[in-house]
Design an enzyme around this catalytic site. Structure first.
Site, mmCIF file in Angstrom:
data_model
loop_
_atom_site.group_PDB
_atom_site.id
_atom_site.type_symbol
_atom_site.label_atom_id
_atom_site.label_comp_id
_atom_site.label_asym_id
_atom_site.label_seq_id
_atom_site.Cartn_x
_atom_site.Cartn_y
_atom_site.Cartn_z
ATOM 1 C CG HIS A 188 -1.392 -40.517 -5.964
ATOM 2 N ND1 HIS A 188 -1.497 -39.263 -6.486
ATOM 3 C CD2 HIS A 188 -0.289 -40.513 -5.185
ATOM 4 C CE1 HIS A 188 -0.524 -38.517 -6.026
ATOM 5 N NE2 HIS A 188 0.234 -39.247 -5.235
ATOM 6 N NE ARG A 331 3.833 -37.875 0.971
ATOM 7 C CZ ARG A 331 3.656 -38.080 -0.330
ATOM 8 N NH1 ARG A 331 4.560 -37.698 -1.195
ATOM 9 N NH2 ARG A 331 2.572 -38.688 -0.773
ATOM 10 C CD GLU A 430 6.563 -33.433 -3.080
ATOM 11 O OE1 GLU A 430 6.205 -34.353 -3.830
ATOM 12 O OE2 GLU A 430 6.089 -33.257 -1.953
ATOM 13 C CG ASN A 453 6.120 -39.386 -8.897
ATOM 14 O OD1 ASN A 453 6.979 -39.894 -9.593
ATOM 15 N ND2 ASN A 453 5.539 -40.037 -7.906
ATOM 16 C CG ASP A 454 4.116 -33.692 -6.953
ATOM 17 O OD1 ASP A 454 3.257 -33.494 -7.832
ATOM 18 O OD2 ASP A 454 3.865 -34.264 -5.879
ATOM 19 C CB CYS A 501 10.557 -41.529 -2.359
ATOM 20 S SG CYS A 501 9.930 -39.857 -2.152
HETATM 21 C C1 PEP Z 1 6.568 -37.457 -5.831
HETATM 22 O O1 PEP Z 1 5.976 -36.396 -6.055
HETATM 23 O O2 PEP Z 1 7.503 -37.900 -6.528
HETATM 24 C C2 PEP Z 1 6.178 -38.291 -4.678
HETATM 25 C C3 PEP Z 1 6.862 -39.348 -4.320
HETATM 26 O O3 PEP Z 1 5.012 -37.952 -4.039
HETATM 27 P P1 PEP Z 1 3.556 -38.282 -4.620
HETATM 28 O O4 PEP Z 1 3.721 -39.128 -5.839
HETATM 29 O O5 PEP Z 1 2.805 -38.974 -3.547
HETATM 30 O O6 PEP Z 1 3.034 -36.911 -4.929
HETATM 31 MG MG MG Z 2 4.652 -35.592 -4.552
#
Ligand code: PEP
Ligand code: MG
Length: 542
Positions: A188, A331, A430, A453-454, A501
């Site tokens: 992050h 979110r 995700e 990402n997740d 996203c």
């Molecule tokens: C993701 O997991 O792709 C996402 C956008 O959420 P974060 O990166 O905040 O976990």
């Molecule tokens: Mg995420």
């Protein structure tokens, strides 16, 4: 010259002095003292410093977000001047020969308890403020802020790693870039660097020593190289490269204000990811057509106590109003995994990414969740807010969220408080479970947003923070791409829109693939918006 090689997070080039980020752990443990007057002086010096900090913050906030929103810093200054507060602290120092840190902390807790016990909701909310101002004094007493920005105009920050909450406390106007010896490109903190559009290299593997503090450095975000105390030749080369990048950036100006559409006219909604209203200038500057992901947990990360309904309402309302009728997808809280907050009192877990995180926390602490839902619904009266639930794995979870949301709506109806009755409700896709079940989930919501990402982390069973597994990590893994395709198809079959996203949305080598899959919206860090629009406009789907 010392050369370090790490991983690039953002492709800019930064040239400037290095400032080492050091952690001052705040200790408020009681300790006996022998000179009460000297201790009172220490307290007063720290208090004066905290007032000055707040004055600067107030001036900056007025410039950025306006007088009304900045008022909180003025109120905090006034609280620091409050006679009862000061007398209580000085009394404890003099009468019980207590150290200043402990005297401040004990007073903070007493005042916070007193505020919490009041009937009036406004006064109850002041508990968080008194804890906040006290934290500021304690920080001063324990060695001051982690970086003394008054020493520098602009700096490159060097650290072992930066937690999201630490990054948020930095004076972003003065940061040219950052370099960390550990940390992953998907963390992050890295996401924040991209949001701010600052050059960053992570995971150089080499501990950065104190003796380089203040030295000249260069971050080459295109190659992931960091030069400390560069020789003249490197400095010239990099300055030239910086100019070239500036020219490329200027070229992007041609796609500012034009439609995001393919050559054959397929329109894509191109939105920005933000962490809090402070990022709005970047979103607007980069021509975002909306906000596709407001990571609301950053409001919790920045605070030392749960943000109140009012604090959240103000943040969401400001965002909705600033975006002036454009979509703002907020979110709900995604705390947990690498986003830790002490005051949540979460148990230590062996596998936090697989543990009590995001919607799981919200559904087990419904009153905490309802505070956020109330703030969100109330703010929806001021613009076009959509709400999105993270880390969903089942239809049942969505129904529980919707049921809580419905309770809050009824509460607001009874109180005659306005909100947007048409507000869209969506979920993040995700987890592999959500992608696989997307046909069922699509019947419950208005939209999907793919959190790549997740989704990648959980599909490949590779910790997104774990840099030693990079050799196994394939961000274009066919399993992830298939899940994305399946999600888009299932969403469309149910007649809902599907966006992405996660960071993969900004990967220009995949843009054509996503467009061919039928993606409707892409939300990326503000700095990626113009390059992505340029890319989309160069693609033909025929
Ligand atoms: C993701 O997991 O792709 C996402 C956008 O959420 P974060 O990166 O905040 O976990
Ligand atoms: Mg995420």
């Amino acid at each position: 010259m010392l050369t370090l090689q790490g991983k690039s997070v953002f492709t800019g080039i930064a040239i400037g002095p290095l400032a080492l980020f050091h952690r001052n752990t705040i200790s408020t443990a009681p300790r006996a003292i022998d000179d009460a007057e000297a201790e009172v002086q220490r307290f007063q010096k720290a208090r004066t410093e905290a007032v000055l900090q707040l004055q600067k913050l107030y001036e900056k906030a007025v410039e950025k977000i306006g007088e009304e929103q900045a008022a909180v810093f003025e109120v905090h200054q006034m609280m620091l001047d409050d006679d009862d507060y000061i007398e209580s602290i000085e009394g404890k120092i003099r009468e019980t020969m207590l150290n200043a840190e402990a005297a401040v902390e004990q007073t903070a807790q007493q005042f916070a308890d007193m505020f919490r016990a009041m009937d009036d909701a406004y006064m109850q909310a002041r508990a968080a403020d008194v804890l906040d101002i006290s934290r500021r004094i304690e920080q001063q007493l324990c060695g001051g802020p982690s970086i003394d920005f008054s020493k520098y105009d602009h700096v490159i920050i060097a650290a072992d790693d930066l937690a999201p909450s630490e990054t948020l406390q930095l004076d972003t106007d003065k940061i040219l870039g950052f370099v960390t010896s550990s940390g992953s490109t998907n963390s992050h903190t890295a996401i924040l660097a991209r949001t701010l559009g600052i050059a960053a290299v992570v995971n150089t593997g080499t501990q950065i020593h104190n003796d380089v503090d203040g030295m000249m450095a260069i971050i080459d975000g295109t190659t992931g190289t960091v030069y400390i105390d560069p020789d003249q030749e490197t400095l010239c080369q990099m300055t030239e490269r910086q100019q070239q990048l500036k020219k490329q950036q200027e070229k992007l100006e041609t796609v500012r204000g034009v439609a995001t559409e393919t050559k054959d006219g397929k329109k894509i909604r191109l939105y920005a990811n933000i962490g809090n209203p402070d990022n709005l200038p970047q979103a607007i500057l980069n021509d975002a057509e909306g906000i596709g992901l407001f990571r609301s947990e950053f409001l919790y990360l920045e605070n030392t106590a749960y943000p109140t309904e009012e604090q959240q309402f103000e943040a969401y309302k400001t965002t909705a109003e600033t975006m002036a009728g454009k979509t703002v997808v907020i979110r709900t809280l995604d705390i947990g995994a690498d986003k830790k907050v002490d005051y949540f009192g979460l148990d230590a877990e062996a596998n936090p990414a697989l543990g009590m995180r995001a919607i799981r926390i919200c559904l087990t602490r419904p009153s905490l969740f309802k505070t956020q839902l109330r703030a969100l619904l109330r703010a929806s009266a001021y613009g076009k807010i959509a709400i999105m639930f993270p880390m969903i794995i089942s239809v049942d979870e969505i129904r529980q969220c919707k049921s809580l949301l419905q309770n809050v709506r009824l509460e607001l109806d009874n109180q005659g408080i306005a909100y947007d009755k048409q507000m869209e409700i969506g979920i993040m896709i995700e987890t592999p479970a959500a992608a696989i079940m997307s046909d069922e989930l699509a019947k419950e919501v208005d939209f999907f947003s793919i959190g790549s990402n997740d989704l990648t982390q959980y599909t490949l069973a590779i910790d997104r923070q774990q840099t030693t597994l990079d050799a196994f990590f394939d961000s274009h893994h066919p399993a992830v791409l298939r899940l994305i395709q399946q999600t888009i198809e299932n969403g469309h079959k149910a007649g809902i829109w599907v966006g992405i996203c996660g960071e993969l949305g900004a990967d220009l080598t995949l843009t054509e693939t996503f467009l061919k899959m039928g993606i409707d919206e892409i939300s990326v860090s503000p700095s990626s918006i113009l390059p992505l629009r340029q890319k989309i406009r160069s693609i033909s789907l025929l």
